[in-house]
Motif scaffolding. Structure first.
Motif, PDB file in Angstrom:
ATOM      1  N   GLY A 196      -4.160  -3.459   4.285  1.00  0.00           N
ATOM      2  CA  GLY A 196      -2.737  -3.576   4.576  1.00  0.00           C
ATOM      3  C   GLY A 196      -2.009  -2.251   4.409  1.00  0.00           C
ATOM      4  O   GLY A 196      -2.616  -1.188   4.249  1.00  0.00           O
ATOM      5  N   THR A 197      -0.688  -2.317   4.454  1.00  0.00           N
ATOM      6  CA  THR A 197       0.145  -1.127   4.274  1.00  0.00           C
ATOM      7  C   THR A 197       0.458  -0.946   2.787  1.00  0.00           C
ATOM      8  O   THR A 197       0.952  -1.881   2.148  1.00  0.00           O
ATOM      9  N   PRO A 198       0.141   0.208   2.207  1.00  0.00           N
ATOM     10  CA  PRO A 198       0.396   0.419   0.770  1.00  0.00           C
ATOM     11  C   PRO A 198       1.862   0.248   0.438  1.00  0.00           C
ATOM     12  O   PRO A 198       2.747   0.647   1.204  1.00  0.00           O
ATOM     13  N   THR A 199       2.125  -0.331  -0.729  1.00  0.00           N
ATOM     14  CA  THR A 199       3.506  -0.536  -1.179  1.00  0.00           C
ATOM     15  C   THR A 199       4.032   0.642  -1.978  1.00  0.00           C
ATOM     16  O   THR A 199       5.240   0.769  -2.172  1.00  0.00           O
ATOM     17  N   GLY A 200       3.111   1.485  -2.462  1.00  0.00           N
ATOM     18  CA  GLY A 200       3.516   2.582  -3.339  1.00  0.00           C
ATOM     19  C   GLY A 200       3.188   2.291  -4.782  1.00  0.00           C
ATOM     20  O   GLY A 200       3.218   3.198  -5.613  1.00  0.00           O
ATOM     21  N   TRP A 201       2.906   1.033  -5.114  1.00  0.00           N
ATOM     22  CA  TRP A 201       2.505   0.647  -6.462  1.00  0.00           C
ATOM     23  C   TRP A 201       1.044   0.228  -6.431  1.00  0.00           C
ATOM     24  O   TRP A 201       0.682  -0.796  -5.800  1.00  0.00           O
ATOM     25  N   LYS A 202       0.200   1.020  -7.087  1.00  0.00           N
ATOM     26  CA  LYS A 202      -1.229   0.794  -7.032  1.00  0.00           C
ATOM     27  C   LYS A 202      -1.612  -0.579  -7.564  1.00  0.00           C
ATOM     28  O   LYS A 202      -2.469  -1.268  -6.995  1.00  0.00           O
ATOM     29  N   SER A 203      -1.005  -0.996  -8.659  1.00  0.00           N
ATOM     30  CA  SER A 203      -1.346  -2.289  -9.240  1.00  0.00           C
ATOM     31  C   SER A 203      -0.986  -3.437  -8.293  1.00  0.00           C
ATOM     32  O   SER A 203      -1.709  -4.427  -8.180  1.00  0.00           O
ATOM     33  N   LEU A 204       0.162  -3.291  -7.591  1.00  0.00           N
ATOM     34  CA  LEU A 204       0.569  -4.329  -6.642  1.00  0.00           C
ATOM     35  C   LEU A 204      -0.335  -4.314  -5.416  1.00  0.00           C
ATOM     36  O   LEU A 204      -0.710  -5.384  -4.904  1.00  0.00           O
ATOM     37  N   ASP A 205      -0.741  -3.104  -4.987  1.00  0.00           N
ATOM     38  CA  ASP A 205      -1.660  -3.020  -3.859  1.00  0.00           C
ATOM     39  C   ASP A 205      -2.973  -3.727  -4.180  1.00  0.00           C
ATOM     40  O   ASP A 205      -3.575  -4.386  -3.308  1.00  0.00           O
TER      41      ASP A 205
END
Length: 276
Positions: A262-271
């Motif tokens: 998917g498209t990264p959100t900028g938060w690694k843990s959320l990704d």
């Protein structure tokens, strides 16, 4: 799907909406004017007598198509001018007739305003007709009947009209096996696929024939050989069908080993949680 089956009125009862005024869809249905079909003039007997005159060229035309005199009489085939008169009955009552020219291909007509029913429909309406055969034309239906395939009917208007599926859905959906013996050309194959989709591929067997249609097969092989081809046809085995549980292990493995797509959100843990 939810698995519910039935006609529109049964749906209203299931939803506790017996009064059409309580349902907007029912209002649309209920306000539509019912179709009034014309009853044809019954000339079946005199047409039969005209056809079975041994000096009549139409009689010899049908003999040339492989039909016996007994078969012609069983289906009450007749003669109207230069056309073979093919009567359609339902519940033993004449509903329409189709007129097919025997001197040329063009010029087929139908009783105007008559109801478009399946040809030989009474044969598939009997209680013990759990396995049936459908053909694309009347002559194919007659050919299979002559081969002692008893529960066989023909669609009313060839490959161009599918309204009969809705008209007879309640009847057909209760059959355990429907053999689709349609023409082997492009339109016939497309018709078979569409009918199988609508009536359920699990109950529909598409018959593969060595010639264009059942009547042509009758002219090129014995009746027993043709019957064996038709009656041996079965729906395709559902080898590709799996239950959701059978896919669980593969889905879990894919989730655990796949790279984020998917498209990264900028938060690694959320990704990591979202897989993307």
């Amino acid at each position: 799907t939810c698995g519910w089956k039935g006609n529109f009125n049964q749906l209203l009862e299931t939803l506790h909406l017996p009064d059409p005024t309580n349902c907007r869809i029912a209002q649309v249905y209920s306000t539509a004017a019912p179709v009034v079909y014309k009853k044809p003039v019954d000339k079946v007997t005199e047409r039969m007598e005209a056809l079975t005159n041994v000096d009549n060229p139409a009689y010899h035309y049908l003999l040339g198509r492989g039909f016996s005199r007994e078969t012609m009489q069983a289906f009450k085939l007749g003669l109207e001018g230069n056309h073979i008169a093919i009567p359609y009955f339902q519940d033993g009552v004449l509903v329409r007739s189709k007129y097919r020219p025997y001197k040329q291909k063009e010029g087929m007509t139908i009783d105007p305003g008559s109801e478009p029913i399946l040809f030989n429909v009474d044969s598939i309406m009997v209680a013990d007709a759990d396995e049936i055969t459908l053909t694309e034309g009347e002559y194919d239906c007659i050919a299979l009947s002559q081969c002692h395939i008893t529960a066989v009917a023909s669609v009313p208007n060839g490959a161009s009209d599918l309204n009969w599926v809705d008209k007879y859905y309640d009847l057909l959906s209760n059959k355990s096996l429907i053999r689709l013996c349609f023409d082997t050309d492009g339109p016939g194959h497309a018709l078979a696929l569409e009918v199988a989709t609508r009536l359920g591929p699990e109950r529909c067997a598409i018959v593969t024939m060595p010639f264009k249609d059942a009547n042509e097969c009758l002219l090129n092989m014995s009746g027993s050989e043709l019957a064996a081809i038709v009656l041996s046809s079965q729906p395709p085995a559902p080898d590709s069908l799996k239950t959701p549980y059978s896919l669980y292990a593969d889905a879990l493995k894919f989730y655990e080993q796949s790279e984020p797509i998917g498209t990264p959100t900028g938060w690694k843990s959320l990704d990591t949680l979202l897989g993307g």
